[in-house]
Write a protein that holds these residues in place. Sequence first.
Motif, PDB file in Angstrom:
ATOM      1  N   ASN A  40     -15.138  -2.341  -9.576  1.00 12.56           N
ATOM      2  CA  ASN A  40     -13.751  -2.450  -9.182  1.00 12.56           C
ATOM      3  C   ASN A  40     -13.471  -3.870  -8.698  1.00 12.56           C
ATOM      4  O   ASN A  40     -13.797  -4.204  -7.569  1.00 12.56           O
ATOM      5  CB  ASN A  40     -13.442  -1.434  -8.079  1.00 12.56           C
ATOM      6  CG  ASN A  40     -11.965  -1.301  -7.850  1.00 12.56           C
ATOM      7  OD1 ASN A  40     -11.190  -2.182  -8.205  1.00 12.56           O
ATOM      8  ND2 ASN A  40     -11.566  -0.204  -7.268  1.00 12.56           N
ATOM      9  N   HIS A  72     -15.506   1.161   1.179  1.00 14.05           N
ATOM     10  CA  HIS A  72     -15.613   2.548   1.612  1.00 14.05           C
ATOM     11  C   HIS A  72     -16.273   2.498   2.980  1.00 14.05           C
ATOM     12  O   HIS A  72     -17.471   2.229   3.088  1.00 14.05           O
ATOM     13  CB  HIS A  72     -16.412   3.369   0.612  1.00 14.05           C
ATOM     14  CG  HIS A  72     -15.847   3.290  -0.776  1.00 14.05           C
ATOM     15  ND1 HIS A  72     -14.657   3.906  -1.127  1.00 14.05           N
ATOM     16  CD2 HIS A  72     -16.259   2.629  -1.872  1.00 14.05           C
ATOM     17  CE1 HIS A  72     -14.390   3.640  -2.393  1.00 14.05           C
ATOM     18  NE2 HIS A  72     -15.351   2.855  -2.867  1.00 14.05           N
ATOM     19  N   SER A 105     -11.150   4.555   2.471  1.00 17.52           N
ATOM     20  CA  SER A 105     -11.206   3.536   1.420  1.00 17.52           C
ATOM     21  C   SER A 105     -10.120   2.500   1.675  1.00 17.52           C
ATOM     22  O   SER A 105      -8.953   2.847   1.856  1.00 17.52           O
ATOM     23  CB  SER A 105     -11.026   4.184   0.048  1.00 17.52           C
ATOM     24  OG  SER A 105     -12.076   5.085  -0.191  1.00 17.52           O
ATOM     25  N   ASN A 147      -8.404  -1.183   0.354  1.00 17.73           N
ATOM     26  CA  ASN A 147      -8.221  -2.179  -0.690  1.00 17.73           C
ATOM     27  C   ASN A 147      -8.038  -3.530  -0.004  1.00 17.73           C
ATOM     28  O   ASN A 147      -6.998  -3.782   0.601  1.00 17.73           O
ATOM     29  CB  ASN A 147      -6.995  -1.829  -1.537  1.00 17.73           C
ATOM     30  CG  ASN A 147      -6.763  -2.805  -2.659  1.00 17.73           C
ATOM     31  OD1 ASN A 147      -7.115  -3.972  -2.572  1.00 17.73           O
ATOM     32  ND2 ASN A 147      -6.156  -2.332  -3.726  1.00 17.73           N
ATOM     33  N   ILE A 192      -6.457   3.159   0.382  1.00 19.48           N
ATOM     34  CA  ILE A 192      -6.355   3.885  -0.876  1.00 19.48           C
ATOM     35  C   ILE A 192      -5.938   5.302  -0.472  1.00 19.48           C
ATOM     36  O   ILE A 192      -6.653   5.977   0.275  1.00 19.48           O
ATOM     37  CB  ILE A 192      -7.711   3.931  -1.623  1.00 19.48           C
ATOM     38  CG1 ILE A 192      -8.250   2.520  -1.862  1.00 19.48           C
ATOM     39  CG2 ILE A 192      -7.591   4.736  -2.904  1.00 19.48           C
ATOM     40  CD1 ILE A 192      -7.377   1.641  -2.717  1.00 19.48           C
ATOM     41  N   ILE A 193      -4.785   5.723  -0.905  1.00 20.11           N
ATOM     42  CA  ILE A 193      -4.279   7.048  -0.532  1.00 20.11           C
ATOM     43  C   ILE A 193      -4.830   8.056  -1.542  1.00 20.11           C
ATOM     44  O   ILE A 193      -4.344   8.176  -2.651  1.00 20.11           O
ATOM     45  CB  ILE A 193      -2.738   7.100  -0.530  1.00 20.11           C
ATOM     46  CG1 ILE A 193      -2.144   5.953   0.287  1.00 20.11           C
ATOM     47  CG2 ILE A 193      -2.246   8.455  -0.035  1.00 20.11           C
ATOM     48  CD1 ILE A 193      -2.438   5.974   1.746  1.00 20.11           C
ATOM     49  N   ASP A 194      -5.866   8.760  -1.117  1.00 17.50           N
ATOM     50  CA  ASP A 194      -6.452   9.813  -1.948  1.00 17.50           C
ATOM     51  C   ASP A 194      -6.341  11.135  -1.202  1.00 17.50           C
ATOM     52  O   ASP A 194      -5.789  11.195  -0.104  1.00 17.50           O
ATOM     53  CB  ASP A 194      -7.910   9.480  -2.297  1.00 17.50           C
ATOM     54  CG  ASP A 194      -8.764   9.185  -1.074  1.00 17.50           C
ATOM     55  OD1 ASP A 194      -8.334   9.463   0.059  1.00 17.50           O
ATOM     56  OD2 ASP A 194      -9.880   8.680  -1.251  1.00 17.50           O
ATOM     57  N   GLN A 195      -6.838  12.185  -1.784  1.00 17.84           N
ATOM     58  CA  GLN A 195      -6.735  13.500  -1.154  1.00 17.84           C
ATOM     59  C   GLN A 195      -7.486  13.530   0.173  1.00 17.84           C
ATOM     60  O   GLN A 195      -7.041  14.152   1.138  1.00 17.84           O
ATOM     61  CB  GLN A 195      -7.251  14.607  -2.090  1.00 17.84           C
ATOM     62  CG  GLN A 195      -6.877  16.000  -1.634  1.00 17.84           C
ATOM     63  CD  GLN A 195      -5.374  16.209  -1.543  1.00 17.84           C
ATOM     64  OE1 GLN A 195      -4.613  15.793  -2.414  1.00 17.84           O
ATOM     65  NE2 GLN A 195      -4.927  16.842  -0.477  1.00 17.84           N
ATOM     66  N   TYR A 196      -8.605  12.840   0.237  1.00 19.47           N
ATOM     67  CA  TYR A 196      -9.373  12.793   1.481  1.00 19.47           C
ATOM     68  C   TYR A 196      -8.543  12.145   2.586  1.00 19.47           C
ATOM     69  O   TYR A 196      -8.503  12.630   3.711  1.00 19.47           O
ATOM     70  CB  TYR A 196     -10.684  12.027   1.273  1.00 19.47           C
ATOM     71  CG  TYR A 196     -11.535  12.036   2.505  1.00 19.47           C
ATOM     72  CD1 TYR A 196     -12.300  13.141   2.837  1.00 19.47           C
ATOM     73  CD2 TYR A 196     -11.535  10.959   3.377  1.00 19.47           C
ATOM     74  CE1 TYR A 196     -13.059  13.167   3.991  1.00 19.47           C
ATOM     75  CE2 TYR A 196     -12.290  10.974   4.528  1.00 19.47           C
ATOM     76  CZ  TYR A 196     -13.047  12.090   4.829  1.00 19.47           C
ATOM     77  OH  TYR A 196     -13.775  12.114   5.979  1.00 19.47           O
ATOM     78  N   TYR A 197      -7.870  11.063   2.277  1.00 16.83           N
ATOM     79  CA  TYR A 197      -7.011  10.372   3.234  1.00 16.83           C
ATOM     80  C   TYR A 197      -5.935  11.327   3.752  1.00 16.83           C
ATOM     81  O   TYR A 197      -5.641  11.364   4.950  1.00 16.83           O
ATOM     82  CB  TYR A 197      -6.375   9.161   2.546  1.00 16.83           C
ATOM     83  CG  TYR A 197      -5.350   8.422   3.369  1.00 16.83           C
ATOM     84  CD1 TYR A 197      -5.714   7.329   4.134  1.00 16.83           C
ATOM     85  CD2 TYR A 197      -4.011   8.799   3.359  1.00 16.83           C
ATOM     86  CE1 TYR A 197      -4.778   6.632   4.881  1.00 16.83           C
ATOM     87  CE2 TYR A 197      -3.069   8.113   4.103  1.00 16.83           C
ATOM     88  CZ  TYR A 197      -3.448   7.032   4.862  1.00 16.83           C
ATOM     89  OH  TYR A 197      -2.522   6.356   5.601  1.00 16.83           O
ATOM     90  N   LYS A 198      -5.358  12.111   2.858  1.00 15.64           N
ATOM     91  CA  LYS A 198      -4.297  13.046   3.233  1.00 15.64           C
ATOM     92  C   LYS A 198      -4.826  14.211   4.063  1.00 15.64           C
ATOM     93  O   LYS A 198      -4.188  14.627   5.028  1.00 15.64           O
ATOM     94  CB  LYS A 198      -3.608  13.584   1.977  1.00 15.64           C
ATOM     95  CG  LYS A 198      -2.846  12.521   1.207  1.00 15.64           C
ATOM     96  CD  LYS A 198      -2.298  13.095  -0.081  1.00 15.64           C
ATOM     97  CE  LYS A 198      -1.667  12.025  -0.930  1.00 15.64           C
ATOM     98  NZ  LYS A 198      -1.213  12.549  -2.227  1.00 15.64           N
TER      99      LYS A 198
END
Length: 168
Positions: A40, A46, A56, A58, A65-71
């Motif tokens: 990347n 991470h 995560s 950037n 990084i807005i991922d499901q884990y972040y939410k």
Amino acid sequence: MKNLILLCYMCLFLIGCHANNPAPELSNNGETITVDNTKNPKKILHIDFGDNIVLSWNSVADNFIIDQYYKDLKKDKKKIKILLDSITNNQLLNVATKLKSTELKKGDIAFLYLIKLDNIYYSECLKIQFDVISENSSYPDTLLDYLENNRHQTQKKMQLCLHKKGYI
């Protein structure tokens, strides 16, 4: 003919230089931060806070990084408490940032995550107003410099705010 052989050797050399190398890992006090530069090019970090909490970041965009884990993380009071306790963590992340005058630290990431929670407003929690937000930034210019100079005080203020809002 010599030019052709030289050209072949140069091609092999360049292919060898382009080979995939494993992501470098930075370690400090037994904790690991993985920087994935090969897979990347955007330099995604991470950051492991323990207890299965990995955020995560950037480093090019200076944002999460807005991922499901972040939410999903915001629903776990125990993990929110761990991030709150991590505000005072001074472990350097060894990554450039435009968000502060010194290097980004692990505690900075924990704090930035907590102020991104629903109904948490840094100016309300810290009782201080930050007026300047640079273009293409999600955070006020001096917010992390303030944190750098007031980590323990900021942690206490955030604890009150998070408790009041029902996060801990």
